[in-house]
Design a protein around this motif. Structure first.
Motif, short mmCIF file in Angstrom:
data_model
loop_
_atom_site.label_atom_id
_atom_site.label_comp_id
_atom_site.label_asym_id
_atom_site.label_seq_id
_atom_site.Cartn_x
_atom_site.Cartn_y
_atom_site.Cartn_z
N ALA A 16 0.82 -1.21 0.00
CA ALA A 16 0.00 0.00 0.00
C ALA A 16 0.86 1.26 0.00
O ALA A 16 0.59 2.22 -0.74
CB ALA A 16 -0.94 -0.01 1.21
N VAL A 17 1.91 1.27 0.81
CA VAL A 17 2.82 2.43 0.84
C VAL A 17 3.48 2.60 -0.52
O VAL A 17 3.56 3.72 -1.05
CB VAL A 17 3.87 2.26 1.97
N GLY B 140 2.35 7.50 6.73
CA GLY B 140 1.46 8.34 7.54
C GLY B 140 0.12 8.56 6.87
O GLY B 140 -0.93 8.53 7.51
N LEU B 141 0.15 8.80 5.56
CA LEU B 141 -1.09 8.99 4.81
C LEU B 141 -1.93 7.72 4.83
O LEU B 141 -3.15 7.77 5.02
CB LEU B 141 -0.77 9.41 3.37
N GLU C 83 -7.46 4.88 9.47
CA GLU C 83 -8.19 5.30 10.68
C GLU C 83 -9.42 6.14 10.35
O GLU C 83 -10.46 6.00 10.98
CB GLU C 83 -7.24 6.10 11.58
N GLU C 84 -9.31 6.99 9.36
CA GLU C 84 -10.39 7.94 9.07
C GLU C 84 -11.44 7.39 8.11
O GLU C 84 -12.63 7.53 8.33
CB GLU C 84 -9.79 9.23 8.49
N GLU D 229 4.65 16.67 -6.87
CA GLU D 229 5.80 16.28 -6.05
C GLU D 229 5.65 14.85 -5.58
O GLU D 229 4.55 14.43 -5.22
CB GLU D 229 5.90 17.20 -4.84
N PRO D 230 6.74 14.12 -5.55
CA PRO D 230 6.66 12.76 -5.01
C PRO D 230 6.48 12.80 -3.50
O PRO D 230 6.67 13.83 -2.86
CB PRO D 230 8.02 12.15 -5.39
N ILE D 231 6.11 11.67 -2.95
CA ILE D 231 5.93 11.57 -1.50
C ILE D 231 6.93 10.53 -1.00
O ILE D 231 7.18 9.52 -1.67
CB ILE D 231 4.48 11.18 -1.15
#
Length: 91
Positions: A13-14, A36-37, A43-44, A27-29
């Motif tokens: 997933a990451v 964190g995302l 959670e949300e 921009e890349p992450i």
């Protein structure tokens, strides 16, 4: 109830989030930010998806249970009727 992913699923997933940002955003992450995302989404938003899935499964199970009588029903007190049917054939 917290939604947990296996280490393998979390890593995939990451990696998927990182790829999405590379291919679709300006921009890349980074790996930590992507993790964190993912945690935020789990959670949300995760519970809403999970609850919908549980609801869908409940509906399907209820439909199957309502059909159970048709699938496994056996007529009662058939012994003598069976004998009567075979007697008619002997005459």
């Amino acid at each position: 109830m917290a939604i947990e992913l296996t280490k393998e699923a979390r890593a995939q997933a990451v990696a998927s989030i990182e790829r999405y940002f590379r291919e679709n955003m300006d921009e890349p992450i980074g790996n930590v930010a992507a993790g964190g995302l993912l945690g935020f989404f789990l959670e949300e938003i995760g519970p809403a998806i999970y609850n919908k899935a549980v609801f869908d499964v409940q509906e399907r199970l209820q439909a199957r249970v309502s059909e159970l009588d048709l699938e496994v029903h056996e007529d009662e007190f058939q012994y003598w009727r069976k004998d009567e049917r075979s007697s008619k054939g002997k005459k």
